[in-house]
Scaffold this active site. Sequence first.
Site, PDB file in Angstrom:
ATOM      1  N   THR B 152      -5.556  76.275 -16.057  1.00 30.10           N
ATOM      2  CA  THR B 152      -5.836  74.831 -16.034  1.00 30.10           C
ATOM      3  C   THR B 152      -3.975  74.316 -15.596  1.00 30.10           C
ATOM      4  OG1 THR B 152      -6.483  74.788 -17.449  1.00 30.10           O
ATOM      5  CG2 THR B 152      -8.042  74.584 -15.972  1.00 30.10           C
ATOM      6  N   LYS B 178      -7.160  81.951 -21.292  1.00 27.57           N
ATOM      7  CA  LYS B 178      -6.514  80.611 -20.809  1.00 27.57           C
ATOM      8  C   LYS B 178      -6.920  79.835 -21.693  1.00 27.57           C
ATOM      9  CE  LYS B 178      -7.964  77.379 -18.444  1.00 27.57           C
ATOM     10  NZ  LYS B 178      -8.662  76.484 -19.382  1.00 27.57           N
ATOM     11  N   THR B 189     -12.454  80.729 -27.817  1.00 28.69           N
ATOM     12  CA  THR B 189     -11.612  80.085 -27.066  1.00 28.69           C
ATOM     13  C   THR B 189     -12.089  79.633 -25.524  1.00 28.69           C
ATOM     14  OG1 THR B 189      -9.915  79.472 -26.446  1.00 28.69           O
ATOM     15  CG2 THR B 189     -10.521  82.032 -25.867  1.00 28.69           C
ATOM     16  N   GLU B 275      -1.141  72.012 -24.219  1.00 25.73           N
ATOM     17  CA  GLU B 275      -1.016  70.978 -23.393  1.00 25.73           C
ATOM     18  C   GLU B 275       0.281  70.194 -24.483  1.00 25.73           C
ATOM     19  OE1 GLU B 275      -4.244  70.290 -20.643  1.00 25.73           O
ATOM     20  OE2 GLU B 275      -4.172  69.009 -22.516  1.00 25.73           O
ATOM     21  N   ASN B 401      -2.332  64.276 -20.195  1.00 24.71           N
ATOM     22  CA  ASN B 401      -4.082  64.061 -20.426  1.00 24.71           C
ATOM     23  C   ASN B 401      -4.615  62.108 -19.820  1.00 24.71           C
ATOM     24  OD1 ASN B 401      -5.714  66.138 -21.816  1.00 24.71           O
ATOM     25  ND2 ASN B 401      -3.901  66.144 -23.130  1.00 24.71           N
ATOM     26  N   SER B 406      -5.732  62.680 -11.346  1.00 26.66           N
ATOM     27  CA  SER B 406      -4.975  61.888 -11.125  1.00 26.66           C
ATOM     28  C   SER B 406      -3.961  62.797 -10.180  1.00 26.66           C
ATOM     29  CB  SER B 406      -4.800  60.547 -11.474  1.00 26.66           C
ATOM     30  OG  SER B 406      -4.473  60.264 -12.709  1.00 26.66           O
TER      31      SER B 406
END
Lengths: 406, 406
Positions: B152, B178, B189, B275, B401, B406
């Site tokens: 992702t 992932k 996970t 991230e 995040n 969007s």
Amino acid sequence: MNIITGGVTSPKGFKAAGIYAGIKKKRKDMALVYSTVPAKGAGTFTTNIVKAAPVLWDIKLTKESENIQALVINSGVANACTGKEGEKNNFLMAKAVADELQLPVEAVYTASTGVIGKQLPIDIIKEGIPKLVKELEDTKEAASMAAEAIMTTDTYSKEYAVTFNLGQKQVTIGGMAKGSGMIHPNMATLIGVITTDIAISKDLLQEALKENVKHTFNMISVDRDTSTNDTLIALANGMAGNNTITEKNEDYDIFCKALNLVTSNLAKMIAADGEGATKLLEVTVKSAKTWEEAVNLSKSIITSNLVKTAIFGNDANWGRILCAMGYCGVEFDPNKVDIFIESNGGSLKLVEDGVAADYSEEMASNILSSQEIRVIADIKQGLAHATAWGCDLSYDYVKINAEYRS
Amino acid sequence: MNIITGGVTSPKGFKAAGIYAGIKKKRKDMALVYSTVPAKGAGTFTTNIVKAAPVLWDIKLTKESENIQALVINSGVANACTGKEGEKNNFLMAKAVADELQLPVEAVYTASTGVIGKQLPIDIIKEGIPKLVKELEDTKEAASMAAEAIMTTDTYSKEYAVTFNLGQKQVTIGGMAKGSGMIHPNMATLIGVITTDIAISKDLLQEALKENVKHTFNMISVDRDTSTNDTLIALANGMAGNNTITEKNEDYDIFCKALNLVTSNLAKMIAADGEGATKLLEVTVKSAKTWEEAVNLSKSIITSNLVKTAIFGNDANWGRILCAMGYCGVEFDPNKVDIFIESNGGSLKLVEDGVAADYSEEMASNILSSQEIRVIADIKQGLAHATAWGCDLSYDYVKINAEYRS
């Protein structure tokens, strides 16, 4: 009950001062709150195992001292993780204030906030104290100077005051607080000071404060980090002349309500001014089985980084809200949950019975672009509810904390 | 034990594929792992009350199915908080794979990752499945395609493989995973897939996996948010031809060690690729009274936003580390704690017996500017230790995040 403009000097018999002593580079860094007559002192403190030197001192005084008359606070250095030398410096700070005001040292609370691990610059502090005492005044301006001097990464100072009547007597409660980072209080927030001229026994003052923080300061979080220095102090000097409160009567209830008004508003100001925050996030969980479960659920939502970043981005990503509820350890039926958002931009149901409601993403984004956002999660399990306050997570949070010491 | 280049197709009898079906805008979004013979399946799953539809399905299969032969995964949509329709779509996804491969539907695990609250685009998925089956191959390239298709916000795909001998037989374990966001696994996970050609009973495979995740996937955190979709699946098809492991003998121990090598490396890759992460943070707490206490302490450090931002800023702000240890609920003496940092830039003692050691801030900052940072906290209370992995908190975390949908 009347909300008035003012702070810690609003109640009778309280003076304050805030000065630049030289601990920080340019901003005010020392504050003093003084009661002209002996006051009852109460306090709630961090539950962090690592307790700063002033916290250890204040816990001792709260247990052992019948009368408190002053509270000295420095910003810039937290005096935490500083060992025996830190405890000695803290004592010297209290002693210098006691000597200057001609008080026993056991009548002087202390508080410190700032960088952990550095020793207090005790010579600078000792030089500052006579100046600080000389500046003591009972004006609103003096209260604001003190509120300003305790700030660290706060962007504005935080004061609140109310008056109310007990019989024929007018009673006043004033308060100031600072927050911003390392804010996930557990028993108290980073630094909060409440002054009041009410006449109340020490035990009931302590009990009122302890009960109060559960619903106010303990319900806010900026970054889920419970500080080493969390301190909430209340001083009650009796100068309002009311019948001294010695039992949980109607007067006690009125006092608790007024105290709640002061502390909940200070708490919200801290949440709204969290490091890098652009928005206040108020989360209410309704219809939980118990208050404790409502607290856990609401705090899990306000502390989720993924919820906080979504709020920053005006993104009604309600899956993150439901996810945060799901991992906090409370049993509930996700298929019964409704989630609403509200602000001065409108209100909207996002989730009905655990799945997406039929709503417009554009309208949701519009609601979330306000400065105060309310999220209501109705879990339809019982009758308890709780409200928690937090803030969004922005680029500036990272900036402030990646560069804090440099 | 040999580390080899490879992934889920490295063990005998496993094929994989990864394709673009049209769920996401441009990137690959569907993966399939297939064993040419029936395999034993084991799984550990999220403890979040809110469980995605594929998690509910896999939990049922793990309990009830003796043989598993395929695992289909989509990225882009998590199929969480989607109610009955979500469960139906998940079944249709499994069924389409089963029909195409001529298997019973109970032999097909499913997993989904992506946005919560949206329904699966089941028509797109059903169209993609024949294509996916057609692409199945036992090559390294096919494994890599699958590892890529489950990403992702990951910035690179994550694969690992080892071989070892049991008697005369060579056994292989391959894995892919992932992660990136909503990573604070509790039992597993986000998505991890382990394939192996070992012959082992279903019960022991499950037990090995369950014990394993406690030390690997459950010891990482990116954002303290435990996902609704956490899934770790292991498939063992017996094609290595070893004596089937049916008790905890020496062969079992060797398998567990090899499994640990695969899962701990995949877990570390997930932490390093959190991230917005620029660094892998490895935290070891030494000399705790119990393993559980060492786990709590180490996880409290890696999940502190204040620690994570300091690491991002190359700032040896050790007070935040000690603070994070202090609020996690473990009793210890802060005055006995030593803290060290290490990287390929050197090593340094920051804290000795709870107070600042004599160190150079410049050297500390230099050590922290590496891509892999180790923090060691020695609390001198006992003999237990634990290691947890996390990452720093950067501007890009907020960017990713706040703008995810969007």
